[in-house]
Design an enzyme around this catalytic site. Structure first.
Site, short mmCIF file in Angstrom:
data_model
loop_
_atom_site.label_atom_id
_atom_site.label_comp_id
_atom_site.label_asym_id
_atom_site.label_seq_id
_atom_site.Cartn_x
_atom_site.Cartn_y
_atom_site.Cartn_z
N PHE A 1 -17.56 2.06 -6.74
CA PHE A 1 -17.12 3.27 -7.44
C PHE A 1 -17.29 3.14 -8.96
CE2 PHE A 1 -12.98 2.71 -9.57
CZ PHE A 1 -12.57 1.47 -9.11
N LYS B 1 3.19 6.63 -14.59
CA LYS B 1 2.02 6.06 -13.90
C LYS B 1 1.14 7.16 -13.33
CE LYS B 1 -0.84 3.61 -11.80
NZ LYS B 1 -1.82 2.72 -12.36
N ASN C 1 0.80 -1.23 0.00
CA ASN C 1 0.00 0.00 0.00
C ASN C 1 0.83 1.26 0.00
OD1 ASN C 1 -2.60 -0.55 -0.07
ND2 ASN C 1 -2.97 -0.41 2.15
N CYS D 1 -7.36 5.18 -6.78
CA CYS D 1 -6.15 5.68 -7.44
C CYS D 1 -6.19 7.13 -7.89
CB CYS D 1 -5.83 4.80 -8.63
SG CYS D 1 -5.59 3.11 -8.13
C1 UGA Z 1 -7.72 3.47 -12.99
C2 UGA Z 1 -7.05 3.51 -14.38
O1 UGA Z 1 -8.06 3.47 -15.39
C3 UGA Z 1 -6.10 2.33 -14.56
O2 UGA Z 1 -5.43 2.44 -15.81
C4 UGA Z 1 -5.09 2.33 -13.42
O3 UGA Z 1 -4.19 1.24 -13.52
C5 UGA Z 1 -5.84 2.25 -12.10
O4 UGA Z 1 -6.70 3.39 -11.97
C6 UGA Z 1 -4.81 2.24 -10.97
O5 UGA Z 1 -4.03 3.19 -10.87
O6 UGA Z 1 -4.76 1.24 -10.25
P1 UGA Z 1 -9.78 2.14 -11.92
O7 UGA Z 1 -9.64 3.13 -10.80
O8 UGA Z 1 -9.89 0.72 -11.62
O9 UGA Z 1 -8.54 2.31 -12.93
O10 UGA Z 1 -11.10 2.52 -12.74
P2 UGA Z 1 -11.46 3.43 -14.00
O11 UGA Z 1 -12.11 2.60 -15.02
O12 UGA Z 1 -10.33 4.27 -14.44
O13 UGA Z 1 -12.59 4.39 -13.40
C7 UGA Z 1 -12.30 5.34 -12.39
C8 UGA Z 1 -13.53 6.17 -12.08
O14 UGA Z 1 -13.86 7.02 -13.18
C9 UGA Z 1 -14.79 5.34 -11.83
O15 UGA Z 1 -15.51 5.91 -10.75
C10 UGA Z 1 -15.57 5.46 -13.12
O16 UGA Z 1 -16.94 5.27 -12.97
C11 UGA Z 1 -15.22 6.88 -13.51
N1 UGA Z 1 -15.37 7.15 -14.97
C12 UGA Z 1 -14.62 6.50 -15.88
C13 UGA Z 1 -16.26 8.13 -15.39
O17 UGA Z 1 -16.96 8.77 -14.57
N2 UGA Z 1 -16.37 8.41 -16.73
C14 UGA Z 1 -15.63 7.75 -17.66
O18 UGA Z 1 -15.76 8.05 -18.88
C15 UGA Z 1 -14.74 6.77 -17.23
#
Ligand code: UGA
Length: 442
Positions: free
Chosen positions: A318, A200, A71, A256
Protein backbone atom coordinates in the site's frame (compact mmCIF):
# COMPACT_ATOMS: atom_id res chain seq x y z
CA UNK A 1 7.72 -2.09 21.95
CA UNK A 2 11.28 -3.23 21.06
CA UNK A 3 12.15 0.47 20.73
CA UNK A 4 10.66 1.26 24.14
CA UNK A 5 12.68 -1.64 25.55
CA UNK A 6 15.87 -0.34 23.98
CA UNK A 7 15.43 2.99 25.80
CA UNK A 8 14.35 1.55 29.14
CA UNK A 9 16.90 -1.10 30.16
CA UNK A 10 15.69 -0.81 33.76
CA UNK A 11 12.34 -2.38 32.80
CA UNK A 12 11.46 -5.83 31.50
CA UNK A 13 9.16 -6.12 28.48
CA UNK A 14 7.36 -9.27 27.41
CA UNK A 15 5.39 -9.36 24.16
CA UNK A 16 2.69 -12.01 24.26
CA UNK A 17 0.55 -13.47 21.51
CA UNK A 18 -1.44 -16.67 21.19
CA UNK A 19 -0.04 -17.19 17.70
CA UNK A 20 2.97 -19.49 18.20
CA UNK A 21 4.35 -19.07 14.70
CA UNK A 22 4.42 -15.30 15.10
CA UNK A 23 6.12 -15.43 18.46
CA UNK A 24 8.71 -17.83 17.03
CA UNK A 25 9.25 -15.58 14.01
CA UNK A 26 9.93 -12.56 16.22
CA UNK A 27 12.79 -14.48 17.79
CA UNK A 28 14.19 -15.74 14.48
CA UNK A 29 16.33 -14.15 11.75
CA UNK A 30 13.26 -13.33 9.68
CA UNK A 31 10.87 -11.05 11.53
CA UNK A 32 7.18 -11.44 10.64
CA UNK A 33 7.00 -7.87 9.35
CA UNK A 34 9.30 -5.90 7.08
CA UNK A 35 10.18 -2.63 8.75
CA UNK A 36 13.48 -0.85 8.02
CA UNK A 37 15.77 -0.73 11.06
CA UNK A 38 13.65 -2.95 13.27
CA UNK A 39 15.83 -6.08 12.97
CA UNK A 40 18.80 -4.44 14.69
CA UNK A 41 16.70 -3.13 17.56
CA UNK A 42 15.09 -6.49 18.21
CA UNK A 43 18.52 -8.15 18.08
CA UNK A 44 19.93 -5.60 20.52
CA UNK A 45 17.23 -6.10 23.16
CA UNK A 46 16.10 -9.71 22.68
CA UNK A 47 16.88 -11.85 25.71
CA UNK A 48 18.15 -8.80 27.65
CA UNK A 49 15.02 -6.90 28.60
CA UNK A 50 12.78 -7.93 25.70
CA UNK A 51 11.11 -11.33 25.66
CA UNK A 52 8.43 -13.03 23.59
CA UNK A 53 6.00 -15.60 24.89
CA UNK A 54 2.74 -17.42 24.19
CA UNK A 55 2.05 -17.82 27.90
CA UNK A 56 -0.36 -14.89 27.99
CA UNK A 57 -1.89 -15.65 31.40
CA UNK A 58 1.42 -15.92 33.23
CA UNK A 59 2.67 -12.61 31.93
CA UNK A 60 -0.62 -10.84 32.60
CA UNK A 61 -0.29 -11.97 36.16
CA UNK A 62 3.32 -10.71 36.49
CA UNK A 63 2.90 -7.34 34.75
CA UNK A 64 2.49 -3.92 36.35
CA UNK A 65 1.54 -2.27 33.07
CA UNK A 66 -0.25 -4.00 30.20
CA UNK A 67 -0.29 -2.48 26.72
CA UNK A 68 -3.15 -3.90 24.71
CA UNK A 69 -2.76 -3.81 20.95
CA UNK A 70 -5.23 -6.43 19.80
CA UNK A 71 -7.04 -6.15 16.49
CA UNK A 72 -10.00 -3.84 16.12
CA UNK A 73 -11.13 -4.64 12.57
CA UNK A 74 -14.27 -3.21 11.02
CA UNK A 75 -17.32 -5.18 12.13
CA UNK A 76 -18.54 -7.57 9.45
CA UNK A 77 -21.78 -8.56 11.15
CA UNK A 78 -24.75 -7.13 13.06
CA UNK A 79 -25.28 -3.52 14.00
CA UNK A 80 -22.74 -1.17 12.45
CA UNK A 81 -21.45 -3.86 10.06
CA UNK A 82 -19.00 -2.40 7.56
CA UNK A 83 -18.32 0.70 9.67
CA UNK A 84 -18.17 0.21 13.44
CA UNK A 85 -15.12 -1.33 15.13
CA UNK A 86 -15.36 -4.95 16.17
CA UNK A 87 -14.46 -4.86 19.85
CA UNK A 88 -14.81 -8.55 20.64
CA UNK A 89 -11.04 -9.15 20.92
CA UNK A 90 -10.67 -6.14 23.18
CA UNK A 91 -13.41 -7.29 25.49
CA UNK A 92 -12.03 -10.83 25.63
CA UNK A 93 -8.63 -9.41 26.51
CA UNK A 94 -10.11 -7.29 29.30
CA UNK A 95 -11.78 -10.35 30.78
CA UNK A 96 -8.58 -12.35 30.46
CA UNK A 97 -6.64 -9.62 32.28
CA UNK A 98 -9.20 -9.65 35.05
CA UNK A 99 -9.14 -13.44 35.42
CA UNK A 100 -5.36 -13.58 35.67
CA UNK A 101 -4.66 -10.63 37.92
CA UNK A 102 -3.67 -10.86 41.54
CA UNK A 103 -2.33 -7.28 41.76
CA UNK A 104 -3.67 -3.90 40.61
CA UNK A 105 -2.48 -2.77 37.19
CA UNK A 106 -2.39 -0.04 34.61
CA UNK A 107 -4.01 -1.10 31.34
CA UNK A 108 -3.05 0.95 28.30
CA UNK A 109 -5.16 1.08 25.13
CA UNK A 110 -2.74 0.98 22.23
CA UNK A 111 -5.22 -0.23 19.61
CA UNK A 112 -7.26 2.41 17.83
CA UNK A 113 -10.64 2.40 19.50
CA UNK A 114 -13.91 4.30 19.28
CA UNK A 115 -14.44 7.07 21.80
CA UNK A 116 -15.51 5.92 25.26
CA UNK A 117 -14.20 2.36 24.85
CA UNK A 118 -12.11 2.87 27.95
CA UNK A 119 -15.31 3.25 29.91
CA UNK A 120 -16.45 -0.26 28.97
CA UNK A 121 -12.98 -1.59 29.78
CA UNK A 122 -12.99 0.05 33.18
CA UNK A 123 -16.39 -1.46 33.94
CA UNK A 124 -15.25 -4.97 33.06
CA UNK A 125 -11.90 -4.68 34.82
CA UNK A 126 -13.23 -3.08 37.97
CA UNK A 127 -16.16 -5.48 38.24
CA UNK A 128 -14.06 -7.75 40.48
CA UNK A 129 -14.89 -8.26 44.10
CA UNK A 130 -11.27 -8.81 45.15
CA UNK A 131 -10.20 -5.24 45.86
CA UNK A 132 -7.98 -4.89 42.79
CA UNK A 133 -7.95 -1.56 40.97
CA UNK A 134 -7.31 -1.04 37.28
CA UNK A 135 -6.49 2.31 35.71
CA UNK A 136 -7.25 2.42 32.01
CA UNK A 137 -5.17 4.83 29.93
CA UNK A 138 -5.34 5.73 26.27
CA UNK A 139 -2.00 6.05 24.51
CA UNK A 140 -2.68 5.99 20.78
CA UNK A 141 -0.01 4.95 18.33
CA UNK A 142 0.80 7.50 15.63
CA UNK A 143 3.66 5.69 13.89
CA UNK A 144 3.45 4.99 10.17
CA UNK A 145 4.59 1.79 8.49
CA UNK A 146 7.92 1.97 6.73
CA UNK A 147 9.09 4.73 9.08
CA UNK A 148 8.03 3.08 12.34
CA UNK A 149 11.50 3.12 13.91
CA UNK A 150 12.09 6.80 13.23
CA UNK A 151 8.56 7.71 14.30
CA UNK A 152 9.05 5.90 17.61
CA UNK A 153 12.55 7.26 18.20
CA UNK A 154 11.56 10.85 17.48
CA UNK A 155 7.81 11.20 17.75
CA UNK A 156 6.13 14.54 16.96
CA UNK A 157 4.20 13.92 20.15
CA UNK A 158 3.20 11.20 22.57
CA UNK A 159 -0.40 11.43 23.75
CA UNK A 160 -1.54 9.97 27.06
CA UNK A 161 -5.16 10.15 28.15
CA UNK A 162 -6.38 9.27 31.60
CA UNK A 163 -9.03 9.85 34.22
CA UNK A 164 -8.83 13.05 36.27
CA UNK A 165 -9.06 11.05 39.51
CA UNK A 166 -6.01 10.89 41.76
CA UNK A 167 -5.27 7.31 40.81
CA UNK A 168 -5.92 8.07 37.11
CA UNK A 169 -3.41 10.93 37.21
CA UNK A 170 -0.84 8.77 39.01
CA UNK A 171 -1.16 6.22 36.23
CA UNK A 172 -0.75 8.94 33.59
CA UNK A 173 2.46 10.11 35.33
CA UNK A 174 3.83 6.55 35.37
CA UNK A 175 3.48 6.37 31.60
CA UNK A 176 4.87 9.89 31.14
CA UNK A 177 7.99 8.79 33.06
CA UNK A 178 8.41 5.75 30.82
CA UNK A 179 8.38 7.84 27.63
CA UNK A 180 10.54 10.53 29.23
CA UNK A 181 13.41 8.03 29.00
CA UNK A 182 13.90 9.22 25.42
CA UNK A 183 11.14 11.65 24.40
CA UNK A 184 11.57 15.34 25.34
CA UNK A 185 8.99 16.24 28.01
CA UNK A 186 7.38 19.00 25.95
CA UNK A 187 6.44 16.39 23.37
CA UNK A 188 4.60 14.23 25.88
CA UNK A 189 1.11 15.63 26.18
CA UNK A 190 -1.69 14.51 28.44
CA UNK A 191 -5.43 14.79 27.94
CA UNK A 192 -8.64 13.35 29.20
CA UNK A 193 -9.40 9.80 28.12
CA UNK A 194 -12.03 10.70 25.55
CA UNK A 195 -9.95 13.42 23.88
CA UNK A 196 -7.09 10.98 23.58
CA UNK A 197 -9.21 8.22 22.05
CA UNK A 198 -10.86 10.66 19.64
CA UNK A 199 -7.58 12.34 18.65
CA UNK A 200 -6.33 9.12 17.11
CA UNK A 201 -9.33 8.78 14.81
CA UNK A 202 -9.25 12.48 13.97
CA UNK A 203 -5.52 12.49 13.15
CA UNK A 204 -6.00 9.72 10.60
CA UNK A 205 -9.17 11.32 9.23
CA UNK A 206 -7.33 14.63 8.68
CA UNK A 207 -4.36 12.92 7.02
CA UNK A 208 -6.61 10.92 4.70
CA UNK A 209 -8.68 14.02 3.99
CA UNK A 210 -5.60 15.82 2.68
CA UNK A 211 -4.92 12.98 0.24
CA UNK A 212 -8.53 12.89 -0.93
CA UNK A 213 -8.48 16.67 -1.31
CA UNK A 214 -5.39 16.70 -3.52
CA UNK A 215 -6.66 13.65 -5.42
CA UNK A 216 -9.93 15.42 -6.15
CA UNK A 217 -7.87 18.28 -7.57
CA UNK A 218 -5.82 15.82 -9.65
CA UNK A 219 -9.00 14.96 -11.56
CA UNK A 220 -9.55 18.63 -12.31
CA UNK A 221 -5.89 19.06 -13.31
CA UNK A 222 -6.20 16.29 -15.88
CA UNK A 223 -9.06 18.21 -17.50
CA UNK A 224 -7.42 21.62 -17.45
CA UNK A 225 -3.72 21.01 -18.17
CA UNK A 226 -2.81 22.17 -14.69
CA UNK A 227 -0.16 20.05 -12.96
CA UNK A 228 -1.14 18.67 -9.56
CA UNK A 229 2.48 18.60 -8.31
CA UNK A 230 2.85 22.28 -9.12
CA UNK A 231 -0.44 23.06 -7.40
CA UNK A 232 0.54 21.01 -4.32
CA UNK A 233 3.91 22.75 -4.16
CA UNK A 234 2.36 26.20 -4.50
CA UNK A 235 -0.27 25.68 -1.82
CA UNK A 236 2.03 23.70 0.49
CA UNK A 237 4.41 26.63 0.89
CA UNK A 238 1.67 28.40 2.79
CA UNK A 239 2.61 27.51 6.36
CA UNK A 240 -1.02 27.29 7.33
CA UNK A 241 -1.53 24.51 4.79
CA UNK A 242 1.87 22.83 5.05
CA UNK A 243 3.63 20.68 2.49
CA UNK A 244 3.12 17.17 3.85
CA UNK A 245 0.60 14.61 2.68
CA UNK A 246 -0.17 16.40 -0.55
CA UNK A 247 1.24 13.75 -2.89
CA UNK A 248 -1.48 12.91 -5.35
CA UNK A 249 -1.71 9.18 -5.98
CA UNK A 250 -3.84 6.31 -7.19
CA UNK A 251 -5.36 6.43 -3.70
CA UNK A 252 -4.52 5.84 -0.07
CA UNK A 253 -4.41 2.37 1.41
CA UNK A 254 -3.31 0.70 4.60
CA UNK A 255 -5.14 -0.94 7.42
CA UNK A 256 -5.99 2.31 9.22
CA UNK A 257 -7.29 5.22 7.19
CA UNK A 258 -10.46 3.68 5.77
CA UNK A 259 -11.24 1.72 8.92
CA UNK A 260 -10.76 4.71 11.20
CA UNK A 261 -12.80 7.08 9.05
CA UNK A 262 -15.66 4.60 8.82
CA UNK A 263 -15.45 4.25 12.56
CA UNK A 264 -15.66 8.03 12.92
CA UNK A 265 -18.63 8.07 10.55
CA UNK A 266 -20.36 5.44 12.64
CA UNK A 267 -19.74 7.36 15.85
CA UNK A 268 -21.19 10.54 14.32
CA UNK A 269 -24.29 8.65 13.26
CA UNK A 270 -24.56 7.03 16.66
CA UNK A 271 -24.49 10.44 18.30
CA UNK A 272 -27.13 11.83 15.90
CA UNK A 273 -24.80 13.90 13.67
CA UNK A 274 -25.63 12.71 10.12
CA UNK A 275 -24.20 15.84 8.42
CA UNK A 276 -20.84 15.32 10.11
CA UNK A 277 -20.95 11.64 9.19
CA UNK A 278 -21.57 12.43 5.49
CA UNK A 279 -18.73 14.96 5.49
CA UNK A 280 -16.13 12.40 6.56
CA UNK A 281 -17.62 9.57 4.53
CA UNK A 282 -16.85 11.58 1.42
CA UNK A 283 -13.10 11.18 2.11
CA UNK A 284 -13.44 7.41 1.63
CA UNK A 285 -15.73 7.80 -1.39
CA UNK A 286 -13.26 10.16 -3.06
CA UNK A 287 -10.54 7.56 -2.53
CA UNK A 288 -12.61 4.84 -4.19
CA UNK A 289 -13.37 7.25 -7.03
CA UNK A 290 -9.65 7.90 -7.51
CA UNK A 291 -8.83 4.19 -7.73
CA UNK A 292 -11.60 3.54 -10.24
CA UNK A 293 -10.78 6.67 -12.23
CA UNK A 294 -7.26 5.30 -12.64
CA UNK A 295 -8.57 1.99 -13.99
CA UNK A 296 -11.04 3.74 -16.33
CA UNK A 297 -8.21 5.85 -17.69
CA UNK A 298 -6.17 2.70 -18.35
CA UNK A 299 -9.00 1.03 -20.20
CA UNK A 300 -10.05 4.06 -22.26
CA UNK A 301 -6.46 4.93 -23.23
CA UNK A 302 -5.80 1.37 -24.36
CA UNK A 303 -8.51 1.59 -27.01
CA UNK A 304 -11.35 0.71 -24.60
CA UNK A 305 -10.28 -2.85 -24.01
CA UNK A 306 -7.66 -4.59 -21.92
CA UNK A 307 -9.12 -8.09 -22.29
CA UNK A 308 -6.33 -10.58 -22.89
CA UNK A 309 -3.66 -7.85 -22.68
CA UNK A 310 -0.68 -8.42 -20.43
CA UNK A 311 -0.42 -5.62 -17.86
CA UNK A 312 2.46 -5.43 -15.38
CA UNK A 313 1.58 -3.95 -11.99
CA UNK A 314 4.69 -2.43 -10.40
CA UNK A 315 3.92 -2.64 -6.69
CA UNK A 316 1.43 -4.42 -4.48
CA UNK A 317 2.23 -2.88 -1.09
CA UNK A 318 0.00 0.00 0.00
CA UNK A 319 3.11 2.19 0.18
CA UNK A 320 6.87 1.81 -0.17
CA UNK A 321 9.09 0.16 2.45
CA UNK A 322 6.49 -2.23 3.75
CA UNK A 323 5.25 -5.70 2.84
CA UNK A 324 1.74 -4.75 3.94
CA UNK A 325 -0.98 -5.03 1.29
CA UNK A 326 -4.02 -4.31 3.44
CA UNK A 327 -6.48 -2.03 1.59
CA UNK A 328 -3.74 -1.51 -0.98
CA UNK A 329 -4.93 0.51 -3.99
CA UNK A 330 -2.69 -1.79 -6.06
CA UNK A 331 -4.91 -4.75 -5.26
CA UNK A 332 -8.07 -2.74 -5.97
CA UNK A 333 -6.65 -1.86 -9.37
CA UNK A 334 -5.70 -5.51 -9.87
CA UNK A 335 -9.23 -6.70 -9.07
CA UNK A 336 -10.82 -4.17 -11.41
CA UNK A 337 -8.45 -5.10 -14.25
CA UNK A 338 -9.18 -8.79 -13.73
CA UNK A 339 -12.88 -7.90 -14.10
CA UNK A 340 -11.89 -6.44 -17.46
CA UNK A 341 -10.20 -9.79 -18.20
CA UNK A 342 -6.70 -8.37 -18.41
CA UNK A 343 -3.76 -10.70 -18.03
CA UNK A 344 -2.09 -9.42 -14.82
CA UNK A 345 1.51 -9.78 -13.67
CA UNK A 346 2.47 -8.38 -10.26
CA UNK A 347 5.97 -7.51 -9.17
CA UNK A 348 6.92 -6.11 -5.74
CA UNK A 349 10.19 -6.29 -3.78
CA UNK A 350 8.54 -7.26 -0.47
CA UNK A 351 4.80 -7.73 -0.69
CA UNK A 352 4.22 -10.67 -3.08
CA UNK A 353 3.30 -13.18 -0.37
CA UNK A 354 0.78 -10.86 1.21
CA UNK A 355 -0.62 -9.90 -2.19
CA UNK A 356 -1.16 -13.57 -3.05
CA UNK A 357 -2.84 -14.12 0.28
CA UNK A 358 -5.09 -11.03 0.08
CA UNK A 359 -6.21 -11.75 -3.48
CA UNK A 360 -7.47 -15.17 -2.37
CA UNK A 361 -9.08 -17.09 -5.25
CA UNK A 362 -8.19 -14.31 -7.70
CA UNK A 363 -4.47 -14.96 -7.11
CA UNK A 364 -4.81 -18.01 -9.36
CA UNK A 365 -5.46 -15.68 -12.28
CA UNK A 366 -2.40 -13.54 -11.57
CA UNK A 367 1.27 -14.17 -12.38
CA UNK A 368 3.73 -13.19 -9.65
CA UNK A 369 7.14 -12.23 -10.97
CA UNK A 370 9.98 -11.11 -8.72
CA UNK A 371 11.96 -9.55 -11.58
CA UNK A 372 10.34 -6.33 -12.88
CA UNK A 373 12.06 -6.75 -16.26
CA UNK A 374 10.49 -10.18 -16.68
CA UNK A 375 7.13 -8.82 -15.50
CA UNK A 376 7.16 -6.10 -18.16
CA UNK A 377 8.36 -8.37 -20.97
CA UNK A 378 5.75 -8.55 -23.71
CA UNK A 379 3.34 -6.46 -21.67
CA UNK A 380 1.07 -3.88 -23.28
CA UNK A 381 1.19 -1.66 -20.23
CA UNK A 382 2.86 -0.99 -16.90
CA UNK A 383 0.98 0.53 -13.97
CA UNK A 384 3.15 1.92 -11.17
CA UNK A 385 1.16 1.47 -8.00
CA UNK A 386 3.72 1.62 -5.17
CA UNK A 387 6.45 4.25 -4.90
CA UNK A 388 9.38 1.85 -4.36
CA UNK A 389 12.70 3.56 -5.22
CA UNK A 390 13.68 0.32 -6.98
CA UNK A 391 11.12 1.13 -9.68
CA UNK A 392 12.68 4.53 -10.22
CA UNK A 393 16.07 3.03 -10.90
CA UNK A 394 15.06 0.54 -13.60
CA UNK A 395 16.38 0.73 -17.16
CA UNK A 396 13.21 1.85 -18.90
CA UNK A 397 14.80 1.74 -22.32
CA UNK A 398 15.42 -1.97 -21.89
CA UNK A 399 11.85 -2.35 -20.60
CA UNK A 400 10.39 -0.38 -23.51
CA UNK A 401 12.24 -2.54 -26.02
CA UNK A 402 10.78 -5.72 -24.52
CA UNK A 403 7.16 -4.53 -24.52
CA UNK A 404 4.36 -4.80 -27.07
CA UNK A 405 3.82 -1.53 -28.97
CA UNK A 406 2.26 0.92 -28.47
CA UNK A 407 3.65 0.67 -24.94
CA UNK A 408 1.73 2.37 -22.15
CA UNK A 409 2.82 3.43 -18.70
CA UNK A 410 0.35 4.63 -16.07
CA UNK A 411 2.20 6.22 -13.19
CA UNK A 412 -0.13 6.04 -10.19
CA UNK A 413 2.52 7.57 -7.95
CA UNK A 414 4.08 10.19 -10.23
CA UNK A 415 7.33 8.38 -9.51
CA UNK A 416 9.25 8.44 -12.77
CA UNK A 417 10.55 11.15 -15.09
CA UNK A 418 7.62 11.34 -17.48
CA UNK A 419 9.33 13.32 -20.21
CA UNK A 420 12.15 10.82 -20.36
CA UNK A 421 9.72 7.93 -20.65
CA UNK A 422 7.86 9.74 -23.41
CA UNK A 423 11.11 10.31 -25.29
CA UNK A 424 11.83 6.59 -25.06
CA UNK A 425 8.57 5.96 -26.90
CA UNK A 426 6.14 5.28 -24.06
CA UNK A 427 2.64 6.72 -23.93
CA UNK A 428 2.71 8.18 -20.45
CA UNK A 429 -0.27 8.77 -18.18
CA UNK A 430 0.63 10.42 -14.87
CA UNK A 431 -1.78 11.41 -12.09
CA UNK A 432 -3.06 14.97 -12.27
CA UNK A 433 -0.86 16.00 -15.18
CA UNK A 434 -1.37 16.07 -18.94
CA UNK A 435 -0.76 12.71 -20.63
CA UNK A 436 2.26 12.51 -22.95
CA UNK A 437 1.27 10.36 -25.86
CA UNK A 438 2.46 9.57 -29.36
CA UNK A 439 -1.02 8.47 -30.39
CA UNK A 440 -3.08 10.63 -32.71
CA UNK A 441 -6.11 12.03 -30.91
CA UNK A 442 -9.33 12.05 -32.88
C1 UGA B 1 -1.07 6.06 9.01
C2 UGA B 1 -0.72 7.38 9.72
O1 UGA B 1 0.14 8.15 8.87
C3 UGA B 1 -0.03 7.12 11.05
O2 UGA B 1 0.21 8.36 11.73
C4 UGA B 1 -0.92 6.23 11.91
O3 UGA B 1 -0.32 5.93 13.15
C5 UGA B 1 -1.19 4.94 11.15
O4 UGA B 1 -1.85 5.24 9.91
C6 UGA B 1 -2.07 4.04 12.02
O5 UGA B 1 -3.17 4.47 12.37
O6 UGA B 1 -1.61 2.96 12.38
P1 UGA B 1 0.26 4.29 7.53
O7 UGA B 1 -1.10 3.75 7.21
O8 UGA B 1 1.32 3.37 7.95
O9 UGA B 1 0.13 5.40 8.69
O10 UGA B 1 0.82 5.03 6.23
P2 UGA B 1 0.79 6.52 5.65
O11 UGA B 1 2.17 6.97 5.44
O12 UGA B 1 -0.11 7.41 6.41
O13 UGA B 1 0.15 6.29 4.20
C7 UGA B 1 -1.19 5.85 4.04
C8 UGA B 1 -1.55 5.81 2.57
O14 UGA B 1 -1.62 7.13 2.02
C9 UGA B 1 -0.53 5.08 1.70
O15 UGA B 1 -1.22 4.29 0.74
C10 UGA B 1 0.25 6.19 1.03
O16 UGA B 1 0.83 5.82 -0.18
C11 UGA B 1 -0.85 7.22 0.84
N1 UGA B 1 -0.35 8.61 0.71
C12 UGA B 1 0.32 9.21 1.72
C13 UGA B 1 -0.62 9.33 -0.45
O17 UGA B 1 -1.26 8.81 -1.40
N2 UGA B 1 -0.20 10.63 -0.56
C14 UGA B 1 0.49 11.24 0.45
O18 UGA B 1 0.85 12.44 0.30
C15 UGA B 1 0.76 10.52 1.60
Amino acid sequence: MPIVASHCPQHRFVIVDINEARIAAWQSDKLPIYEPGLDEIVKKTLGKNLFFSTDVNKHISEADIIFVSVNTPTKVFGEGAGRAADLQYWEKTARQILENSITSKIVVEKSTLPVRTAEAMERILNSNGNGLHFDVLSNPEFLAEGTAVRDMEEPDRVLIGGRTTESGQRAVQTLVELYANWVPRERIITANLWSSELSKLVANAFLAQRISSINSISALCEKTEADVSEVAHAIGLDNRIGKYFLRSSVGFGGSCFKKDILNLVYLCEHYGLPEVARYWEQVVKMNEYQEMRFVSKMVSSMFNTVAGKRIALFGAAFKANTNDTRESPALEVCRALLEERADIVITDPQAMDNARHDLGELAKRVTFEADPYAAAKEAHAIAILTEWTQFKELDYEKIYNSMIKPAFIFDGRNLIDHKKLYQLGFNVYPIGKPALTHLQSH
